[in-house]
Structures are given as structure tokens and as C-alpha cells.
Design a protein around this motif. Structure first.
Motif, PDB file in Angstrom:
ATOM      1  N   GLY A  68       6.100  21.198  -8.965  1.00  0.00           N
ATOM      2  CA  GLY A  68       5.761  21.006  -7.566  1.00  0.00           C
ATOM      3  C   GLY A  68       6.334  22.086  -6.675  1.00  0.00           C
ATOM      4  N   THR A  69       6.378  23.318  -7.201  1.00  0.00           N
ATOM      5  CA  THR A  69       7.001  24.439  -6.507  1.00  0.00           C
ATOM      6  C   THR A  69       6.049  25.630  -6.472  1.00  0.00           C
ATOM      7  OG1 THR A  69       9.206  23.751  -7.247  1.00  0.00           O
ATOM      8  CG2 THR A  69       8.965  26.030  -6.495  1.00  0.00           C
ATOM      9  N   ALA A  70       5.770  26.141  -5.288  1.00  0.00           N
ATOM     10  CA  ALA A  70       5.004  27.380  -5.179  1.00  0.00           C
ATOM     11  C   ALA A  70       5.847  28.529  -5.732  1.00  0.00           C
ATOM     12  CB  ALA A  70       4.640  27.642  -3.728  1.00  0.00           C
ATOM     13  N   LEU A  71       5.174  29.577  -6.225  1.00  0.00           N
ATOM     14  CA  LEU A  71       5.929  30.700  -6.768  1.00  0.00           C
ATOM     15  C   LEU A  71       5.209  32.021  -6.550  1.00  0.00           C
ATOM     16  CD1 LEU A  71       4.717  31.838  -9.740  1.00  0.00           C
ATOM     17  CD2 LEU A  71       5.575  29.631 -10.513  1.00  0.00           C
ATOM     18  N   ARG A  96      10.380  28.878 -16.622  1.00  0.00           N
ATOM     19  CA  ARG A  96      10.471  27.417 -16.578  1.00  0.00           C
ATOM     20  C   ARG A  96      11.922  26.956 -16.386  1.00  0.00           C
ATOM     21  NH1 ARG A  96       7.104  28.134 -21.235  1.00  0.00           N
ATOM     22  NH2 ARG A  96       4.897  27.861 -20.722  1.00  0.00           N
ATOM     23  N   GLU A  97      12.847  27.597 -17.075  1.00  0.00           N
ATOM     24  CA  GLU A  97      14.261  27.237 -16.932  1.00  0.00           C
ATOM     25  C   GLU A  97      14.749  27.479 -15.507  1.00  0.00           C
ATOM     26  OE1 GLU A  97      16.728  29.139 -19.796  1.00  0.00           O
ATOM     27  OE2 GLU A  97      16.032  27.886 -21.464  1.00  0.00           O
ATOM     28  N   ALA A  98      14.325  28.597 -14.920  1.00  0.00           N
ATOM     29  CA  ALA A  98      14.734  28.901 -13.555  1.00  0.00           C
ATOM     30  C   ALA A  98      14.175  27.881 -12.573  1.00  0.00           C
ATOM     31  CB  ALA A  98      14.287  30.315 -13.185  1.00  0.00           C
ATOM     32  N   LEU A  99      12.932  27.468 -12.771  1.00  0.00           N
ATOM     33  CA  LEU A  99      12.353  26.445 -11.902  1.00  0.00           C
ATOM     34  C   LEU A  99      13.112  25.130 -12.020  1.00  0.00           C
ATOM     35  CD1 LEU A  99       8.543  27.130 -12.403  1.00  0.00           C
ATOM     36  CD2 LEU A  99       9.833  27.432 -10.286  1.00  0.00           C
ATOM     37  N   ALA A 100      13.510  24.797 -13.225  1.00  0.00           N
ATOM     38  CA  ALA A 100      14.287  23.573 -13.412  1.00  0.00           C
ATOM     39  C   ALA A 100      15.639  23.667 -12.706  1.00  0.00           C
ATOM     40  CB  ALA A 100      14.478  23.297 -14.901  1.00  0.00           C
ATOM     41  N   LEU A 101      16.278  24.830 -12.790  1.00  0.00           N
ATOM     42  CA  LEU A 101      17.563  25.028 -12.116  1.00  0.00           C
ATOM     43  C   LEU A 101      17.405  24.998 -10.596  1.00  0.00           C
ATOM     44  CD1 LEU A 101      19.177  27.850 -14.290  1.00  0.00           C
ATOM     45  CD2 LEU A 101      20.029  25.514 -14.018  1.00  0.00           C
ATOM     46  N   ALA A 102      16.280  25.513 -10.105  1.00  0.00           N
ATOM     47  CA  ALA A 102      16.057  25.564  -8.666  1.00  0.00           C
ATOM     48  C   ALA A 102      15.932  24.174  -8.062  1.00  0.00           C
ATOM     49  CB  ALA A 102      14.807  26.386  -8.361  1.00  0.00           C
ATOM     50  N   GLY A 103      15.411  23.241  -8.833  1.00  0.00           N
ATOM     51  CA  GLY A 103      15.295  21.867  -8.350  1.00  0.00           C
ATOM     52  C   GLY A 103      14.185  21.711  -7.329  1.00  0.00           C
ATOM     53  N   ASP A 104      14.430  20.890  -6.335  1.00  0.00           N
ATOM     54  CA  ASP A 104      13.413  20.507  -5.364  1.00  0.00           C
ATOM     55  C   ASP A 104      13.341  21.540  -4.237  1.00  0.00           C
ATOM     56  OD1 ASP A 104      11.521  19.138  -3.918  1.00  0.00           O
ATOM     57  OD2 ASP A 104      12.935  17.696  -3.071  1.00  0.00           O
ATOM     58  N   VAL A 105      12.640  22.639  -4.497  1.00  0.00           N
ATOM     59  CA  VAL A 105      12.444  23.672  -3.485  1.00  0.00           C
ATOM     60  C   VAL A 105      10.953  23.878  -3.258  1.00  0.00           C
ATOM     61  CG1 VAL A 105      14.616  24.863  -3.988  1.00  0.00           C
ATOM     62  CG2 VAL A 105      12.532  25.538  -5.208  1.00  0.00           C
ATOM     63  N   ASP A 106      10.611  24.431  -2.103  1.00  0.00           N
ATOM     64  CA  ASP A 106       9.208  24.664  -1.771  1.00  0.00           C
ATOM     65  C   ASP A 106       8.659  25.912  -2.444  1.00  0.00           C
ATOM     66  OD1 ASP A 106       9.117  22.447  -0.048  1.00  0.00           O
ATOM     67  OD2 ASP A 106       9.878  23.635   1.629  1.00  0.00           O
ATOM     68  N   LEU A 107       9.526  26.921  -2.638  1.00  0.00           N
ATOM     69  CA  LEU A 107       9.080  28.232  -3.090  1.00  0.00           C
ATOM     70  C   LEU A 107      10.117  28.840  -4.019  1.00  0.00           C
ATOM     71  CD1 LEU A 107       7.177  30.774  -2.824  1.00  0.00           C
ATOM     72  CD2 LEU A 107       8.622  31.442  -0.877  1.00  0.00           C
ATOM     73  N   ALA A 108       9.654  29.443  -5.116  1.00  0.00           N
ATOM     74  CA  ALA A 108      10.523  30.200  -6.020  1.00  0.00           C
ATOM     75  C   ALA A 108       9.955  31.610  -6.151  1.00  0.00           C
ATOM     76  CB  ALA A 108      10.601  29.537  -7.388  1.00  0.00           C
TER      77      ALA A 108
END
Length: 261
Positions: free
Chosen positions: A69-72, A20-32
Motif C-alpha cells: 500500500g505504498t507508492a514508489l 521488498r525488504e525495504a518496503l517492509a522496514l519502511a512500514g506505513d508510509v505513503d511513498l518510498a
């Protein structure tokens, strides 16, 4: 696209927190993209935590994808026969739907380890449409087998996603960086290779896991990002027009001798 080179430990809840922290750091991206075995660090009782793909852990990954809102793509463990598990990569879209899963085909019975004692092998390559591109899924030791990468490209993969908990040891980091670049060069394809951050807290069977060095590599073999040895989240761009350009000047795939090979 974000490469999420996180540390993976002995507590699935803590590992989810890091996701979850990494997704928050990634911000508005399509894919993580996250490493192999985000569920639990190797060296633990994997069968004890393994869950079906409709279980709680994947459910939390789906919730995190939906909320951001990010695919992973991330690695989990499913129950298999006896006390073994499947080492599974899950692909989850930005709506939180599980759209594909891939069970690692090649098991790491090398360098003194025997992954097959605790993991059952999958038997089918997987290409999935996710975040607007076609991803071919590869897990760790799989990357040593170029025929898998080629099969994924044959099935239409625009990007090879390699997730790993790469074993540390003599020359192992060199193997990782060489192999992921080779898969890009020989297939003139994008590679997103995400390893876990190096584990230095305690020795594990087969050596501590993770060398870091997650990479974004273009179809010419150019390393556009290298995350080094520490936990990191890095955002990069995949432009499939580059693939078309490279294949125009380097049509190696078209030059294959199908009549003799």
C-alpha cells in the motif's frame, strides 16, 4: 515518505528482494523512493535485462507497491535502439498502477565514463501526482543541470525526487551533497535525493557506483536526514506548508527577471 538506500547487485531477483525488504522496514508510509538502476548494477549487460514497462520487473515493483500500500519511485532499464537502453524512473501508486515514467535526459559522459554508449537519452521532463504531492523526477547526472530542476518547478513540482547511482571518485561525494542542496535552495522546494548504498564489491567502468548520503532537504536547504555510507531505510515527513512559509520570506522565484532572462 521513506528513503530506501539499498545495495544494488548483479541479480535482478535479489534486487527485487531488497526492494521488498525495504518496503517492509519502511512500514506505513505513503511513498518510498529507491535509487537509480535498481533493476541491475551498472557494469553488466544492461540490454540483456532491459524490459518494456509492462514486463516482469516493473510488474514485480507494481505488485510490491500494491501489497504494501505504498507508492514508489525506482530506476529500471527499458529497451532502446540497437544494444542501448533507456535509464528510466518509474512512478507507481499505492494501488500498483504505473502512473508515470521518466527517461534520463542527461547522460554521464564524464569522468572517463560514456553512459551514452549503452544508454539512449530521454527528451521530456516529467512531473507526476503521487502520494498526494507533485513530484518532479530527476536521475543522477541530471542534477548537475539546474535548468531541469527549474523546469520541473515551473510545471508545479512540490518535491524534486533525485534517484542516483552516483559514481565514486575524488570530490564526487562533495558534488552530490552540494548539488542536491543547491537544487532545493535555488528553487525553494523540497528535495528527496536517494543514492544507492556504496558498492565496494568490485570495480566498475567509471568507478564503483554509489556514495550513499541519501538526503531529505527542506526548501530552505536544511538537511533533515542524511543516511550516511551504509544501507539504510529512513522515514521522514514532507510538509508543503514549509514551502509556502519559505517562499513568503524568500520570494526568489517571484524575483526572476523574465524581461531579460
Amino acid at each position: 515518505m521513506a528513503m530506501c538506500q539499498i545495495q544494488v547487485g548483479d541479480d535482478p531477483d535479489e534486487n527485487l528482494r531488497q526492494v521488498r525488504e525495504a518496503l517492509a522496514l519502511a512500514g506505513d508510509v505513503d511513498l518510498a523512493v529507491f535509487p537509480e538502476a535498481v533493476h541491475l548494477r551498472f557494469g553488466n549487460d544492461l540490454a540483456k535485462v532491459a524490459e518494456p514497462l509492462d514486463g516482469a520487473f516493473v510488474g514485480e515493483l507494481r505488485r510490491a507497491a500494491r501489497e504494501h500500500g505504498t507508492a514508489l519511485v525506482a530506476g529500471v532499464f527499458e529497451p532502446a535502439d540497437g544494444d542501448r537502453v533507456y535509464n528510466t524512473a518509474v512512478a507507481i501508486d499505492a494501488a500498483g498502477d504505473l502512473v508515470a515514467s521518466y527517461r534520463k535526459m542527461h547522460l554521464f559522459d564524464a569522468f572517463g565514463d560514456r553512459e551514452s554508449d549503452r544508454v539512449a537519452a530521454g527528451d521530456w521532463p516529467v512531473v507526476v501526482d503521487l502520494a498526494g504531492v507533485r513530484l518532479g523526477l530527476i536521475t543522477c547526472y541530471d542534477v548537475r543541470f539546474p535548468e531541469l530542476a527549474r523546469a520541473l518547478v515551473e510545471r508545479g513540482a512540490d518535491v524534486l525526487v533525485v534517484i542516483a547511482a552516483w559514481g565514486q571518485g575524488v570530490f564526487k561525494e562533495e558534488h552530490w551533497t552540494t548539488l542536491v542542496r543547491a537544487r532545493a535552495i535555488e528553487n525553494t522546494v523540497w528535495v528527496v535525493a536517494v543514492d544507492k548504498a556504496p558498492d565496494r564489491s568490485r570495480p566498475l567502468s567509471g568507478g564503483p557506483g554509489g556514495v550513499g548520503r541519501s538526503m531529505l532537504i527542506d526548501p530552505m536547504g536544511t538537511v533533515l536526514a542524511d543516511l550516511g555510507p551504509f544501507p539504510s531505510v529512513r522515514v521522514g515527513e514532507i510538509d508543503t506548508r514549509v514551502t509556502e512559509h519559505v517562499r513568503g520570506i524568500l520570494p526568489a522565484l517571484a524575483h526572476r527577471r523574465r524581461d531579460v532572462l
